[in-house]
Design an enzyme around this catalytic site. Structure first.
Site, short mmCIF file in Angstrom:
data_model
loop_
_atom_site.label_atom_id
_atom_site.label_comp_id
_atom_site.label_asym_id
_atom_site.label_seq_id
_atom_site.Cartn_x
_atom_site.Cartn_y
_atom_site.Cartn_z
N ALA A 25 8.68 -4.86 12.40
CA ALA A 25 9.00 -5.66 11.22
C ALA A 25 10.51 -5.81 11.04
CB ALA A 25 8.40 -5.01 9.98
N CYS A 33 -0.22 12.28 -16.38
CA CYS A 33 -1.04 13.30 -17.04
C CYS A 33 -2.50 13.09 -16.69
CB CYS A 33 -0.88 13.20 -18.56
SG CYS A 33 -2.00 14.29 -19.43
N SER A 57 -2.65 -1.28 9.38
CA SER A 57 -3.79 -1.24 10.30
C SER A 57 -5.00 -1.92 9.66
CB SER A 57 -4.13 0.22 10.62
OG SER A 57 -4.38 0.92 9.40
N CYS A 64 1.96 18.09 -19.39
CA CYS A 64 2.24 16.88 -20.17
C CYS A 64 2.91 17.24 -21.49
CB CYS A 64 0.94 16.13 -20.44
SG CYS A 64 1.16 14.66 -21.44
N HIS A 79 -1.41 1.38 -4.46
CA HIS A 79 -1.79 2.79 -4.33
C HIS A 79 -0.83 3.73 -5.07
CE1 HIS A 79 -4.08 1.52 -0.46
NE2 HIS A 79 -4.70 1.16 -1.55
N ASP A 89 6.19 4.76 -1.26
CA ASP A 89 7.54 5.31 -1.02
C ASP A 89 8.64 4.66 -1.86
OD1 ASP A 89 7.47 3.61 2.22
OD2 ASP A 89 8.06 2.82 0.25
N GLN A 133 0.84 -1.19 0.00
CA GLN A 133 0.00 0.00 0.00
C GLN A 133 0.88 1.25 0.00
OE1 GLN A 133 -3.36 -0.59 3.10
NE2 GLN A 133 -1.88 -2.21 3.52
N ASN A 134 2.17 1.04 0.21
CA ASN A 134 3.11 2.16 0.33
C ASN A 134 3.45 2.75 -1.03
OD1 ASN A 134 3.02 1.41 2.98
ND2 ASN A 134 5.03 0.41 2.97
N ASN A 164 3.23 -6.93 13.60
CA ASN A 164 2.81 -5.58 13.98
C ASN A 164 3.00 -5.42 15.48
OD1 ASN A 164 1.16 -3.21 14.57
ND2 ASN A 164 0.20 -3.53 12.57
C1 BV8 Z 1 -11.67 2.66 -3.89
C2 BV8 Z 1 -2.03 6.78 -1.31
C3 BV8 Z 1 -13.26 2.15 -5.58
C4 BV8 Z 1 -2.18 8.24 -1.10
C5 BV8 Z 1 -3.82 5.70 -0.01
C6 BV8 Z 1 -15.20 -0.46 1.94
C7 BV8 Z 1 -15.50 -0.14 3.23
C8 BV8 Z 1 -15.24 1.19 3.70
C9 BV8 Z 1 -14.66 2.17 2.89
C10 BV8 Z 1 -14.36 1.83 1.62
C11 BV8 Z 1 -14.64 0.55 1.14
N1 BV8 Z 1 -14.24 0.52 -0.15
C12 BV8 Z 1 -13.73 1.73 -0.48
C13 BV8 Z 1 -13.79 2.55 0.58
C14 BV8 Z 1 -13.32 3.90 0.61
C15 BV8 Z 1 -11.82 3.98 0.89
C16 BV8 Z 1 -11.47 3.38 2.23
O1 BV8 Z 1 -11.04 2.25 2.36
N2 BV8 Z 1 -11.66 4.22 3.26
C17 BV8 Z 1 -11.25 3.79 4.62
C18 BV8 Z 1 -10.57 4.95 5.29
C19 BV8 Z 1 -12.42 3.31 5.40
N3 BV8 Z 1 -11.06 3.28 -0.15
C20 BV8 Z 1 -10.78 3.97 -1.28
O2 BV8 Z 1 -11.15 5.11 -1.51
C21 BV8 Z 1 -9.96 3.22 -2.32
N4 BV8 Z 1 -10.54 3.32 -3.62
O3 BV8 Z 1 -12.26 2.00 -3.07
O4 BV8 Z 1 -12.03 2.79 -5.20
C22 BV8 Z 1 -14.20 3.22 -5.54
C23 BV8 Z 1 -14.00 4.28 -6.41
C24 BV8 Z 1 -14.99 5.25 -6.44
C25 BV8 Z 1 -16.06 5.21 -5.53
C26 BV8 Z 1 -16.19 4.13 -4.63
C27 BV8 Z 1 -15.24 3.11 -4.63
C28 BV8 Z 1 -8.56 3.87 -2.48
C29 BV8 Z 1 -7.84 3.82 -1.19
C30 BV8 Z 1 -6.37 4.27 -1.43
C31 BV8 Z 1 -6.13 5.66 -0.88
N5 BV8 Z 1 -4.71 6.00 -0.96
N6 BV8 Z 1 -2.50 6.04 -0.14
C32 BV8 Z 1 -1.29 8.79 0.01
O5 BV8 Z 1 -0.42 8.05 0.52
O6 BV8 Z 1 -1.46 9.97 0.34
S1 BV8 Z 1 -4.36 4.87 1.40
C33 BV8 Z 1 -3.04 5.01 2.55
O7 BV8 Z 1 -3.65 4.88 3.82
C34 BV8 Z 1 -2.00 3.93 2.49
O8 BV8 Z 1 -1.67 3.57 1.18
C35 BV8 Z 1 -2.66 2.80 3.28
O9 BV8 Z 1 -3.52 2.07 2.47
C36 BV8 Z 1 -3.47 3.57 4.31
C37 BV8 Z 1 -2.74 3.68 5.61
O10 BV8 Z 1 -2.79 2.42 6.21
P1 BV8 Z 1 -1.43 1.68 6.66
O11 BV8 Z 1 -0.46 1.66 5.54
O12 BV8 Z 1 -1.86 0.42 7.26
O13 BV8 Z 1 -0.81 2.69 7.74
P2 BV8 Z 1 -1.37 3.00 9.20
O14 BV8 Z 1 -0.60 4.17 9.67
O15 BV8 Z 1 -2.86 3.05 9.20
O16 BV8 Z 1 -0.96 1.71 10.07
C38 BV8 Z 1 0.41 1.43 10.26
C39 BV8 Z 1 0.45 0.13 11.03
O17 BV8 Z 1 1.82 -0.23 11.17
C40 BV8 Z 1 -0.15 0.23 12.42
O18 BV8 Z 1 -0.97 -0.91 12.65
C41 BV8 Z 1 1.08 0.20 13.34
O19 BV8 Z 1 0.82 -0.45 14.56
C42 BV8 Z 1 2.06 -0.59 12.51
N7 BV8 Z 1 3.48 -0.32 12.77
C43 BV8 Z 1 4.05 0.82 13.24
N8 BV8 Z 1 5.41 0.65 13.32
C44 BV8 Z 1 5.68 -0.61 12.88
C45 BV8 Z 1 4.45 -1.22 12.51
N9 BV8 Z 1 4.37 -2.49 12.02
C46 BV8 Z 1 5.55 -3.18 11.89
N10 BV8 Z 1 6.78 -2.64 12.20
C47 BV8 Z 1 6.88 -1.38 12.71
N11 BV8 Z 1 8.07 -0.89 13.01
ZN ZN Z 2 -1.11 14.09 -21.55
#
Ligand code: BV8
Ligand code: ZN
Length: 238
Positions: free
Chosen positions: A230, A128, A188, A146, A120, A105, A102-103, A212
């Site tokens: 990790a 573009c 998460s 573009c 993602h 980076d 999902q990263n 995690n």
């Molecule tokens: C879509 C890029 C179709 C941009 C990102 C079903 C149910 C509910 C909602 C939805 C659903 N389907 C769709 C939705 C809407 C939405 C969604 O899921 N909303 C959520 C908030 C409820 N999904 C979408 O919009 C997706 N598109 O569904 O398209 C569609 C189209 C039109 C209309 C309808 C449907 C697109 C989602 C992608 C968005 N872009 N990123 C940017 O980066 O700015 S999402 C972004 O956030 C990340 O990519 C990642 O996915 C998410 C963050 O989560 P994590 O990576 O897990 O990070 P987090 O901080 O939350 O957790 C970190 C974890 O690591 C923690 O648990 C922590 O304890 C742990 N940790 C910490 N340190 C360590 C560690 N683990 C190991 N080692 C360590 N050292």
């Molecule tokens: Zn173009």
């Protein structure tokens, strides 16, 4: 950290392994995770899923660029950590290793991982808004518009409310449905459809392992939970 004998045996003989990663796998590299970002302001008083939304690209593309330019500059100084390198080693170890992240980076690729399924998108690319042409921003500036059609460029990342890259989720889901072992590292598991992949693996009979330091929405579904960082846990599989 105790890794069960069952998991060690499975790890020793598995052929098809899927790894799903989130921000946590990059935390030890210094990349801030999102948690807590969901409901609190992350950028200029805006919540994460507001500034990183399709609607914001329509409303204020320069603000979206400012947000991603800031993160890209921040990432420029950072390097992969032992978790990234261990996962990269696994592609030589298993007949079929599928890495889904999902990263945005690019740290998995920097650690040597190939064919990474970036659900993602990637912060080092611009795209573009009209013809879809993409431009690398690795050690180079993006063009102002573009070069093919002159329309504005946007970050080549998937924003909230946007579809994932064509075929990316389908390929990941197909691999999840045939894997024997599924690792869920540093997520998460709240953002869909990415968070649905371990459920697909589980339903197909895979042994699902979470790595995690905290419990997540997925922990109860997992066959084994390795509570730790990790970068400290994954090298224990060497
Ligand atoms: C879509 C890029 C179709 C941009 C990102 C079903 C149910 C509910 C909602 C939805 C659903 N389907 C769709 C939705 C809407 C939405 C969604 O899921 N909303 C959520 C908030 C409820 N999904 C979408 O919009 C997706 N598109 O569904 O398209 C569609 C189209 C039109 C209309 C309808 C449907 C697109 C989602 C992608 C968005 N872009 N990123 C940017 O980066 O700015 S999402 C972004 O956030 C990340 O990519 C990642 O996915 C998410 C963050 O989560 P994590 O990576 O897990 O990070 P987090 O901080 O939350 O957790 C970190 C974890 O690591 C923690 O648990 C922590 O304890 C742990 N940790 C910490 N340190 C360590 C560690 N683990 C190991 N080692 C360590 N050292
Ligand atoms: Zn173009």
């Amino acid at each position: 950290m105790h890794i069960s004998a069952e998991l060690r045996q499975l790890f020793a003989r598995a052929k098809r392994v899927l790894v799903l990663t989130g921000a946590g796998v990059s935390a030890e590299s210094g990349v801030p995770t999102f948690r807590g970002g969901g409901n609190t302001a992350v950028w200029k008083g805006m919540r994460f899923d507001v500034i990183s939304s399709a609607e914001m690209v329509e409303r204020d593309l320069p603000a979206v660029w400012e947000w991603f330019d800031y993160r890209r500059d921040f990432l420029n100084e950072l390097t992969p950590n032992p978790a990234h390198f261990e996962i990269a080693r696994w592609q030589e170890r298993f007949a079929e290793l599928t890495l889904v992240t999902q990263n945005i980076d690019g740290l998995h690729q920097q650690a040597g991982s190939r064919e990474v399924i970036e659900l993602h998108g990637n912060i080092w690319r611009a795209r573009c808004t009209a013809c879809g042409a993409t431009y690398s921003m690795v050690q180079q500036q993006r063009p102002d518009a573009c070069l093919e059609c002159g329309e504005p460029l946007r970050p080549d990342v998937v924003l909230f409310g946007e579809m994932l890259p064509p075929g990316a989720f389908e390929l990941a889901a197909a691999r999840a449905s045939v894997c024997e072992l599924c690792f869920v590292v540093g997520t998460s598991a709240l953002v869909y459809p990415a968070a649905g992949l371990p459920e697909i693996a589980k339903a197909a009979g895979a042994y699902v392992v979470e790595v995690n330091p905290e419990r997540t929405a997925l922990s109860s579904l997992c066959d084994e939970v390795l509570t730790g960082k990790a970068g400290e846990v994954l090298p224990l599989f060497q």
